[in-house]
Motif scaffolding. Structure first.
Motif: not given
Length: 143
Positions: A37-54
């Protein structure tokens, strides 16, 4: 327009590489512990995209850089340190790691992704440059 293309392509490359790295990390975790099982919060994919953009925005300072030598090397080192700090901060804020071992995994991923992004961006810029040169050569040949 070229700068926006660099930002967009680097954002996609960085986000994809982070997701790939996290997938590899989870696969290794599965092999070692058997935890499926992978345990991710709902915001993890959005934080990855935001980090990539920054992380991709500062790269435009190199878009027109043609110099080589010590000044360029210093810029690259400062750029890497800033990117490393930004990703480390994002990882801490959004829970990408919780302990030193997790941070070390993220740190290795940062180095690999940084190198991959530099090589891929150089290749894309060189490819665009070659296309422009070929088009100019065709225009000259017609005249």
């Amino acid at each position: 327009m070229a700068k926006l293309k660099i930002i967009f392509s680097q954002t996609l490359m960085i986000a994809s590489a982070i997701l790939f790295g996290l997938g590899v990390e989870e696969a290794i975790d599965y092999i070692i512990t058997g935890d499926i099982y992978m345990r991710w919060q709902w915001y993890i994919p959005l934080s990855i995209i935001l980090c990539a953009f920054i992380c991709s925005v500062p790269s435009i300072i190199f878009a027109d850089e043609r110099s080589s030598g010590r000044r360029f090397t210093v810029k690259v080192v400062i750029h890497f340190i800033c990117i490393f700090a930004a990703v480390s901060l994002f990882g801490l804020l959004f829970g990408w790691y919780t302990d030193l071992a997790g941070f070390l995994v993220i740190a290795v991923m940062i180095v690999i992704i940084y190198a991959f992004t530099w090589v891929a961006t150089y290749w894309l810029l060189k490819s665009d440059e070659n296309k422009i040169n070929d088009a100019l050569k065709d225009v000259r040949d017609e005249e």
